[in-house]
Design a protein around this motif. Structure first.
Motif, short mmCIF file in Angstrom:
data_model
loop_
_atom_site.label_atom_id
_atom_site.label_comp_id
_atom_site.label_asym_id
_atom_site.label_seq_id
_atom_site.Cartn_x
_atom_site.Cartn_y
_atom_site.Cartn_z
N ARG A 104 0.83 -1.21 0.00
CA ARG A 104 0.00 0.00 0.00
C ARG A 104 0.86 1.25 0.00
NH1 ARG A 104 -3.98 -2.03 4.62
NH2 ARG A 104 -4.84 -3.78 3.50
N ILE A 105 1.94 1.21 0.76
CA ILE A 105 2.84 2.36 0.80
C ILE A 105 3.50 2.55 -0.55
CG2 ILE A 105 4.98 3.25 1.81
CD1 ILE A 105 4.10 1.82 4.43
N LEU A 106 4.06 1.48 -1.12
CA LEU A 106 4.72 1.58 -2.42
C LEU A 106 3.76 2.04 -3.51
CD1 LEU A 106 6.93 -1.63 -2.51
CD2 LEU A 106 7.72 0.74 -2.46
N ASN A 107 2.55 1.54 -3.46
CA ASN A 107 1.57 1.87 -4.50
C ASN A 107 1.16 3.34 -4.44
OD1 ASN A 107 0.13 1.05 -6.72
ND2 ASN A 107 -1.69 0.54 -5.54
N ASN A 108 1.31 3.98 -3.29
CA ASN A 108 0.92 5.38 -3.16
C ASN A 108 2.06 6.36 -3.40
OD1 ASN A 108 -1.90 5.24 -2.59
ND2 ASN A 108 -1.35 4.29 -0.65
N VAL A 109 3.29 5.84 -3.53
CA VAL A 109 4.42 6.72 -3.84
C VAL A 109 4.48 6.89 -5.35
CG1 VAL A 109 6.92 6.98 -3.70
CG2 VAL A 109 5.68 5.97 -1.80
N GLN A 110 4.46 8.12 -5.78
CA GLN A 110 4.41 8.42 -7.21
C GLN A 110 5.74 8.09 -7.89
OE1 GLN A 110 3.53 12.51 -8.05
NE2 GLN A 110 2.31 11.96 -9.82
N GLY A 111 5.67 7.43 -9.05
CA GLY A 111 6.84 7.15 -9.86
C GLY A 111 7.59 5.89 -9.50
N ILE A 112 7.14 5.13 -8.52
CA ILE A 112 7.82 3.89 -8.10
C ILE A 112 7.41 2.75 -9.04
CG2 ILE A 112 7.89 2.11 -6.32
CD1 ILE A 112 9.26 4.18 -5.01
N ILE A 113 8.38 2.03 -9.55
CA ILE A 113 8.11 0.83 -10.34
C ILE A 113 8.22 -0.35 -9.39
CG2 ILE A 113 8.89 -0.64 -12.21
CD1 ILE A 113 9.93 1.88 -13.60
N ALA A 114 7.07 -0.99 -9.12
CA ALA A 114 7.05 -2.12 -8.19
C ALA A 114 6.02 -3.14 -8.65
CB ALA A 114 6.71 -1.64 -6.78
N LEU A 115 6.33 -4.41 -8.39
CA LEU A 115 5.43 -5.51 -8.72
C LEU A 115 5.17 -6.31 -7.46
CD1 LEU A 115 7.29 -6.72 -11.93
CD2 LEU A 115 5.27 -5.27 -11.84
N LEU A 116 3.90 -6.63 -7.21
CA LEU A 116 3.54 -7.49 -6.10
C LEU A 116 3.30 -8.87 -6.69
CD1 LEU A 116 2.82 -7.86 -3.10
CD2 LEU A 116 0.47 -7.31 -3.70
N CYS A 117 4.13 -9.84 -6.28
CA CYS A 117 4.10 -11.17 -6.87
C CYS A 117 3.69 -12.21 -5.84
CB CYS A 117 5.47 -11.54 -7.42
SG CYS A 117 6.07 -10.39 -8.65
N ASN A 118 3.09 -13.28 -6.32
CA ASN A 118 2.76 -14.44 -5.51
C ASN A 118 4.06 -15.18 -5.24
OD1 ASN A 118 2.04 -17.06 -4.72
ND2 ASN A 118 0.09 -16.91 -5.79
N SER A 119 4.30 -15.55 -4.00
CA SER A 119 5.57 -16.18 -3.65
C SER A 119 5.64 -17.64 -4.07
CB SER A 119 5.81 -16.06 -2.14
OG SER A 119 4.79 -16.72 -1.44
N VAL A 120 4.53 -18.24 -4.47
CA VAL A 120 4.53 -19.65 -4.86
C VAL A 120 5.00 -19.80 -6.30
CG1 VAL A 120 3.09 -21.70 -5.16
CG2 VAL A 120 2.71 -20.18 -3.22
N ASP A 121 4.36 -19.08 -7.23
CA ASP A 121 4.70 -19.25 -8.65
C ASP A 121 5.17 -17.95 -9.31
OD1 ASP A 121 2.31 -17.93 -8.59
OD2 ASP A 121 1.20 -19.40 -9.77
N TYR A 122 5.40 -16.92 -8.50
CA TYR A 122 5.93 -15.63 -8.97
C TYR A 122 5.02 -14.94 -9.97
CZ TYR A 122 9.95 -17.68 -6.71
OH TYR A 122 10.78 -18.29 -5.80
N LYS A 123 3.74 -15.21 -9.91
CA LYS A 123 2.78 -14.51 -10.78
C LYS A 123 2.57 -13.11 -10.22
CE LYS A 123 0.69 -18.05 -13.22
NZ LYS A 123 0.74 -18.12 -14.59
N ILE A 124 2.45 -12.16 -11.12
CA ILE A 124 2.24 -10.77 -10.73
C ILE A 124 0.78 -10.59 -10.31
CG2 ILE A 124 2.29 -8.38 -11.52
CD1 ILE A 124 4.49 -9.30 -13.54
N VAL A 125 0.59 -10.15 -9.08
CA VAL A 125 -0.75 -9.94 -8.54
C VAL A 125 -1.17 -8.50 -8.77
CG1 VAL A 125 -2.16 -10.03 -6.45
CG2 VAL A 125 -0.35 -11.70 -6.80
N GLU A 126 -0.27 -7.56 -8.51
CA GLU A 126 -0.54 -6.14 -8.71
C GLU A 126 0.72 -5.45 -9.18
OE1 GLU A 126 -2.92 -3.88 -5.88
OE2 GLU A 126 -3.19 -5.73 -4.75
N ALA A 127 0.53 -4.31 -9.83
CA ALA A 127 1.65 -3.52 -10.30
C ALA A 127 1.33 -2.04 -10.09
CB ALA A 127 1.91 -3.79 -11.78
N THR A 128 2.35 -1.25 -9.81
CA THR A 128 2.13 0.19 -9.64
C THR A 128 1.85 0.81 -11.01
OG1 THR A 128 4.48 0.67 -9.86
CG2 THR A 128 3.63 0.32 -7.62
N ARG A 129 1.36 2.04 -10.98
CA ARG A 129 1.07 2.75 -12.25
C ARG A 129 2.32 2.89 -13.10
NH1 ARG A 129 -0.95 5.97 -8.47
NH2 ARG A 129 -3.09 5.56 -7.92
N ALA A 130 3.43 3.19 -12.44
CA ALA A 130 4.69 3.38 -13.18
C ALA A 130 5.13 2.07 -13.84
CB ALA A 130 5.78 3.90 -12.25
#
Length: 157
Positions: A104-130
């Motif tokens: 939530r913190i990363l997603n609200n910081v403008q310009g951050i490139i971040a991916l939230l991944c599932n730790s089992v199969d590394y599938k991307i669950v969410e991604a920031t706007r950047a």
């Protein structure tokens, strides 16, 4: 005489209006009270259920012996209340980790490139706007993060 009659009519209408408003207010108050009583009953039931659960020592973190690697590490971050035996939300998929707060913190910081991944199969669950602007949202949602590293989009970054 005519003015007196108008005043009397207005007073009668005012009395009717006041009594209607009073009845409406009483109905709303009864409805609110009933809602509060239902909410109180729910909270009391939750309290009774919580009191029946075993008490954990502060800092104690029950771990599942079948978990290994990153899942064992993430299990140690699990909220102790959610980690109690008998709690239905104890599975790794439904547990609340500190990563939720960090995301939530990363997603609200403008310009951050971040991916939230599932730790089992590394599938991307969410991604920031950047991140979506960098790789495109279609390339991210539901895909493995490994496709970004080994795929054709690798040349873009």
């Amino acid at each position: 005489q005519e003015v007196k009659s108008k005043v009397e009519n207005m007073e009668m209408q005012h009395g009717v209006d006041v009594s209607e408003l009073s009845r409406k207010h009483e109905g709303e108050m009864k409805q609110l009270q009933q809602g509060h009583e239902e909410e109180l009953a729910d909270v009391r039931q939750q309290l009774e259920e919580a009191q029946r659960r075993p008490v954990m020592q502060e800092g104690a973190s029950p771990t599942n012996a079948s978990l290994s690697g990153p899942m064992a590490w993430l299990a140690s971050l699990r909220c102790p209340v959610r980690n109690l035996p008998g709690n239905l939300s104890c599975s790794p998929e439904s547990a609340a980790f500190c990563q939720d707060i960090c995301w939530r913190i990363l997603n609200n910081v403008q310009g951050i490139i971040a991916l939230l991944c599932n730790s089992v199969d590394y599938k991307i669950v969410e991604a920031t706007r950047a991140a979506c602007m960098t790789w495109g949202s279609a390339a991210l949602q539901g895909q493995s993060v490994l496709t970004l590293v080994n795929g054709s989009s690798r040349a873009a970054w």
